[in-house]
Design a protein around this motif. Structure first.
Motif, mmCIF file in Angstrom:
data_model
loop_
_atom_site.group_PDB
_atom_site.id
_atom_site.type_symbol
_atom_site.label_atom_id
_atom_site.label_comp_id
_atom_site.label_asym_id
_atom_site.label_seq_id
_atom_site.Cartn_x
_atom_site.Cartn_y
_atom_site.Cartn_z
ATOM 1 N N ASP A 7 1.035 -1.573 -0.297
ATOM 2 C CA ASP A 7 -0.218 0.134 0.064
ATOM 3 C C ASP A 7 0.969 1.881 -0.327
ATOM 4 O OD1 ASP A 7 0.811 -1.258 2.589
ATOM 5 O OD2 ASP A 7 -0.117 0.047 3.389
ATOM 6 N N LYS A 10 4.663 0.911 -4.573
ATOM 7 C CA LYS A 10 4.645 -0.887 -5.942
ATOM 8 C C LYS A 10 5.711 -0.491 -6.674
ATOM 9 C CE LYS A 10 -0.521 -0.090 -5.648
ATOM 10 N NZ LYS A 10 -0.649 0.564 -4.227
ATOM 11 N N SER A 21 2.978 -9.038 -6.194
ATOM 12 C CA SER A 21 1.686 -9.336 -5.623
ATOM 13 C C SER A 21 1.421 -10.464 -5.020
ATOM 14 C CB SER A 21 0.434 -8.566 -5.455
ATOM 15 O OG SER A 21 -0.044 -9.480 -7.598
ATOM 16 N N GLU A 39 -3.032 -3.117 2.640
ATOM 17 C CA GLU A 39 -2.070 -3.760 2.153
ATOM 18 C C GLU A 39 -2.995 -4.439 1.021
ATOM 19 O OE1 GLU A 39 1.490 -6.310 4.101
ATOM 20 O OE2 GLU A 39 -0.230 -6.212 5.081
ATOM 21 N N ALA A 42 -4.265 -3.066 -1.780
ATOM 22 C CA ALA A 42 -3.136 -2.526 -2.905
ATOM 23 C C ALA A 42 -2.907 -3.635 -3.453
ATOM 24 C CB ALA A 42 -2.391 -2.302 -2.136
ATOM 25 N N GLU A 45 -5.332 -4.398 -6.447
ATOM 26 C CA GLU A 45 -5.346 -3.663 -7.630
ATOM 27 C C GLU A 45 -4.267 -4.332 -8.360
ATOM 28 O OE1 GLU A 45 -3.730 0.705 -8.020
ATOM 29 O OE2 GLU A 45 -4.072 0.358 -6.228
#
Length: 52
Positions: A7, A10, A21, A39, A42, A45
């Motif tokens: 978060d 990246k 991820s 987290e 994120a 995503e």
């Protein structure tokens, strides 16, 4: 990068988000570590960039 969570950081290459991820999730699972809501959002995503 270092000790920042997804978060807060990246990978600059969006094409690497899926790999990153998945690796992050694997480590959290293997080490039985908790995932914060930030987290989780994120990572979700970043996982959305993975091919089906």
């Amino acid at each position: 990068m270092g000790d920042q969570t997804p978060d807060l950081w990246k990978p600059p290459l969006k094409s690497y988000w899926c790999t990153y991820s998945r690796a992050w999730i694997d480590v959290k699972h293997i080490c039985e570590l908790n995932v914060t809501e930030a987290e989780k959002a994120a990572l979700g995503e970043m996982l959305d960039t993975c091919d089906s």
